[in-house]
Design a protein around this motif. Structure first.
Motif, PDB file in Angstrom:
ATOM      1  N   PRO A  50      -6.573  10.484  -2.592  1.00 42.83           N
ATOM      2  CA  PRO A  50      -5.289  10.507  -3.305  1.00 42.83           C
ATOM      3  C   PRO A  50      -4.984  11.844  -3.968  1.00 42.83           C
ATOM      4  N   THR A  51      -6.014  12.583  -4.383  1.00 39.38           N
ATOM      5  CA  THR A  51      -5.762  13.865  -5.037  1.00 39.38           C
ATOM      6  C   THR A  51      -5.142  14.885  -4.088  1.00 39.38           C
ATOM      7  N   GLY A  52      -5.272  14.674  -2.774  1.00 36.16           N
ATOM      8  CA  GLY A  52      -4.724  15.611  -1.814  1.00 36.16           C
ATOM      9  C   GLY A  52      -3.379  15.211  -1.253  1.00 36.16           C
ATOM     10  N   ILE A  53      -2.774  14.141  -1.786  1.00 38.73           N
ATOM     11  CA  ILE A  53      -1.507  13.610  -1.268  1.00 38.73           C
ATOM     12  C   ILE A  53      -0.408  13.848  -2.289  1.00 38.73           C
ATOM     13  N   VAL A  54       0.737  14.290  -1.820  1.00 41.33           N
ATOM     14  CA  VAL A  54       1.859  14.548  -2.728  1.00 41.33           C
ATOM     15  C   VAL A  54       2.950  13.486  -2.606  1.00 41.33           C
ATOM     16  N   ALA A  55       2.862  12.587  -1.642  1.00 40.23           N
ATOM     17  CA  ALA A  55       3.875  11.551  -1.446  1.00 40.23           C
ATOM     18  C   ALA A  55       3.577  10.329  -2.304  1.00 40.23           C
ATOM     19  N   SER A  56       4.615   9.534  -2.593  1.00 34.15           N
ATOM     20  CA  SER A  56       4.434   8.251  -3.272  1.00 34.15           C
ATOM     21  C   SER A  56       3.876   7.245  -2.276  1.00 34.15           C
ATOM     22  N   ARG A  57       2.941   6.421  -2.712  1.00 30.17           N
ATOM     23  CA  ARG A  57       2.250   5.542  -1.774  1.00 30.17           C
ATOM     24  C   ARG A  57       1.864   4.233  -2.440  1.00 30.17           C
ATOM     25  N   THR A  58       1.707   3.200  -1.618  1.00 26.12           N
ATOM     26  CA  THR A  58       1.197   1.900  -2.056  1.00 26.12           C
ATOM     27  C   THR A  58       0.251   1.397  -0.986  1.00 26.12           C
ATOM     28  N   LEU A  59      -0.849   0.800  -1.395  1.00 27.21           N
ATOM     29  CA  LEU A  59      -1.847   0.308  -0.448  1.00 27.21           C
ATOM     30  C   LEU A  59      -2.213  -1.128  -0.783  1.00 27.21           C
ATOM     31  N   PHE A  60      -2.258  -1.982   0.254  1.00 29.02           N
ATOM     32  CA  PHE A  60      -2.747  -3.356   0.133  1.00 29.02           C
ATOM     33  C   PHE A  60      -3.962  -3.506   1.034  1.00 29.02           C
ATOM     34  N   THR A  61      -5.026  -4.104   0.530  1.00 31.35           N
ATOM     35  CA  THR A  61      -6.189  -4.385   1.366  1.00 31.35           C
ATOM     36  C   THR A  61      -6.080  -5.783   1.947  1.00 31.35           C
ATOM     37  N   GLY A  62      -6.769  -5.986   3.070  1.00 30.89           N
ATOM     38  CA  GLY A  62      -6.777  -7.306   3.680  1.00 30.89           C
ATOM     39  C   GLY A  62      -7.384  -8.352   2.773  1.00 30.89           C
TER      40      GLY A  62
END
Length: 662
Positions: A50-62
């Motif tokens: 995450p420290t290398g990403i500049v976009a907004s993001r959301t993650l769901f795990t199975g």
């Protein structure tokens, strides 16, 4: 927007209950539990911290989706900031997703890197299930520089579950409201250089209307990975959906039809392989196939039903996407990676559409047929840096050359800086485009004539955000502002010449807003959080539109100005959890087509409360299967609301069952 006092009390009670229960269960956690670092692949097309990403993001795990009893991807996406998921009540009804105020065809949908959208961006989320899903990643903002056409306001990618460890399996069944039933069987594991997973499922429902409202969906999914040596890997994935949905409603929501039905069959195949050529340089290839067969049938309801407009209709479409992506991934230094690639895609659509009418002079049939294809070739280049001084940079450029609408160049530049004391600020800017639909380019009928000269719809977006971690990262706060401008929107505009095109690039609109999130894990067994989205949309150029659907100065339809979520979950041990989720949707505009002329209406806001849980009743052990009970209760207080004007939302819905673990 006012929220009912009962909902406020429920949200507060849910949070307090989870917080107060946590100390009692902390001691039950395994001392050797390890939390792996979160890696996101969709934002940069390579696993990135995450420290290398500049976009907004959301993650769901199975695991998270299974614990909440979520069977449809659409139900998970309702919880993403900036998302408005619009679906009328019955299971199987058309489900459209609006992200950050963009149109419902502005989001690219992928399964393991293979596009699912129809050419031109359309995607119906009604039939996409969470079967065999390892995780779902949502990236908000323009991503055409990585994924080409239709990735205007974001990308949603579903990753198929990997097989890991000893072979194991499960059989699950649920039943509940509206005659609903769910069944699935799965297996996964690894042996030597091979790992695999597979799942087959079936979903059915009688629907919410009294007649002609059945739904059924059969699903199959598999993944096989081979790692013959430390330098080589290959993964094959397959997913198949066969859905059929009966519905009695006309365009305004009135149940009048006894036999109309939609069908959809989707096959997705993907092969992702890579080999390290020399130290720091890897070659990868991704091959994808998506085949979609969609149909609509509506014959006369009875012997007397042979008059009026469109008393009988039939439509068949066959869509194919075949793509190949070859890229080199070079690690220039431990904290800088460059990707250079070449993408090629073939798209084809075949349409047969017939409508029979009788205005008193006998039946007449209007037919529309075409078979067309187009190809895209796109070189692209991207650099990802996560420097030791706390600065992260993502930069990319891409040139799409399409055989039907020419070339389009996209770019994206973003940076984030870890200031210190858990504070991170970021900003990015980029553009994107949406390809014309085949129908808009090639259809020829008495009412529609395609325009081969159409240009893609285009957008420019910038965003800025700040993230703050507190209390040793047990609490995280996030705030993001985004601003998007959409231009060259394609509109229908008929003239006096029946042979002249009816589609043109005419409209423009804007969408901007604020996304706020807070998430806390005060104890390892407890997660609580809240999020809020404020959204402003406006038509800035109505073009040739003379309809209340798209008027100068008015809001875009079905996109609420205010929306939010409060949630809490308590997970005392593996396989056991309970939680509550409250989604609040504010007022939004729609159009009443029963009025003449059609008029804009404002739909009331509403709140939906979900409670869910699972409990491992019998622990799995060598030679003994485990048993887990599962349940999910949606719309706990049986709220009355219209997701679409004239189409009441689903009432209180209970699904309960069990899972047998081998």
């Amino acid at each position: 927007m006012a929220v009912h006092p009962t909902l406020r009390r429920l949200a507060a009670a849910s949070l307090l209950a989870a917080l107060s229960a946590a100390p009692a269960v902390r001691a039950q956690e395994a001392a050797d539990t390890v939390r792996l670092p979160e890696l996101v692949a969709t934002a940069t097309r390579l696993p990135t911290a995450p420290t290398g990403i500049v976009a907004s993001r959301t993650l769901f795990t199975g695991e998270e989706l299974a614990a909440r009893g979520i069977r449809f991807v659409a139900d998970a996406l309702r919880d993403v900031p900036g998302v408005s998921l619009v679906q009328s009540a019955p299971f199987g009804a058309q489900a459209s997703l609006f992200l950050r105020g963009g149109n419902s065809d502005y989001v690219k949908v992928l399964v393991d890197g293979v596009p699912l959208n129809q050419p031109g961006g359309l995607f119906n989320f009604a039939n996409l299930t969470t079967d065999n899903v390892e995780r779902i990643e949502v990236v908000r903002g323009p991503a055409a520089v990585l994924y080409g056409a239709d990735a205007v306001t974001g990308v949603i990618q579903v990753f198929t579950r990997r097989g890991q460890g000893p072979w194991h399996g499960a059989v699950a069944a649920q039943g509940g409201s509206y005659g609903s039933g769910l069944f699935d069987a799965s297996a996964a594991g690894s042996h030597g250089i091979v790992s695999a997973s597979a799942q087959a499922g079936w979903v059915r429902s009688d629907g919410t209307y009294d007649f002609n409202n059945g739904y059924r969906n059969g699903i199959g999914s598999a993944r096989v990975s081979v790692v013959p040596d430390a330098r080589t890997d290959a993964t094959f994935v397959a997913r198949y959906t066969d859905a059929r949905y009966r519905f009695p409603t006309d365009f305004s929501g009135v149940p009048v039809d006894s036999n109309q039905v939609n069908s959809e069959r989707v096959l997705t195949l993907g092969l992702d392989a890579g080999r390290t050529l020399v130290r720091g340089l890897q070659a990868r290839v991704l091959l994808g196939v998506t085949e979609t067969r969609a149909g609509f049938d509506d014959g006369p309801d009875n012997a007397a039903d042979t008059t009026g407009y469109g008393y009988a209709g039939r439509s068949r479409s066959a869509l194919a996407r075949r793509s190949g992506d070859v890229r080199l991934v070079g690690r220039l230094r431990p904290d800088v990676t460059v990707i250079g690639g070449l993408f090629h895609e073939f798209e084809r659509e075949r349409l047969e559409d017939r409508t029979t009418s009788n205005f008193g002079g006998g039946p007449t049939t209007d037919a529309s047929t075409f078979r067309q294809d187009r190809t895209t070739t796109a070189p692209y280049l991207q650099a990802v840096a996560d420097l030791r001084n706390g600065l992260a940079v993502n930069a990319g450029v891409r040139l799409d050359d399409n055989s039907a609408f020419g070339t389009f160049t996209t770019g994206r530049l973003g940076a984030a800086w870890r200031v210190g004391h858990g504070l991170r600020v970021r900003a990015s800017v980029g553009n994107a485009f949406k390809a014309p639909k085949f129908r808009e380019q090639f259809i020829r009928s008495p009412y529609e004539v395609g325009n081969p000269a159409l240009r893609p719809e285009r957008s420019t977006t910038w965003e800025a955000g700040v993230e703050q971690a507190l209390a040793g990262s047990r609490v995280t706060l996030g705030l993001t502002w985004f601003d998007s401008r959409f231009r060259d929107l394609i509109q229908y505009a008929a003239g006096s010449d029946p042979s002249a095109p009816t589609y043109f690039n005419l409209g423009a609109a804007l969408a901007r807003g604020l996304e706020a999130e807070v998430r806390a894990a005060p104890w390892r067994a407890v997660t609580v959080g809240a999020q809020y989205t404020w959204l402003e949309t406006k038509v800035t150029d109505a073009g040739a539109s003379a309809s209340p659907v798209f008027e100068d100065g008015q809001r875009l339809l079905r996109r609420p100005a205010h929306s939010g979520r409060v949630y809490a979950r308590w997970s005392p041990s593996a396989g056991t959890s309970v939680g509550a989720n409250v989604n609040v949707i504010g007022r939004r505009d729609d159009v009443d087509f029963n009025a003449f002329p059609a008029e804009r209406r404002v739909l009331s806001g509403y709140a939906l409360v979900e409670v869910s849980g699972e409990a491992e009743v019998v622990h799995r052990a060598p030679g003994r299967p485990g048993v887990a009970a599962t349940w999910r209760l949606e719309n706990l207080f049986d709220a009355t609301y219209d997701a679409v004007l004239g189409f009441p939302g689903r009432g209180r819905t209970l699904l309960a069952g069990a899972r047998l673990l081998f």
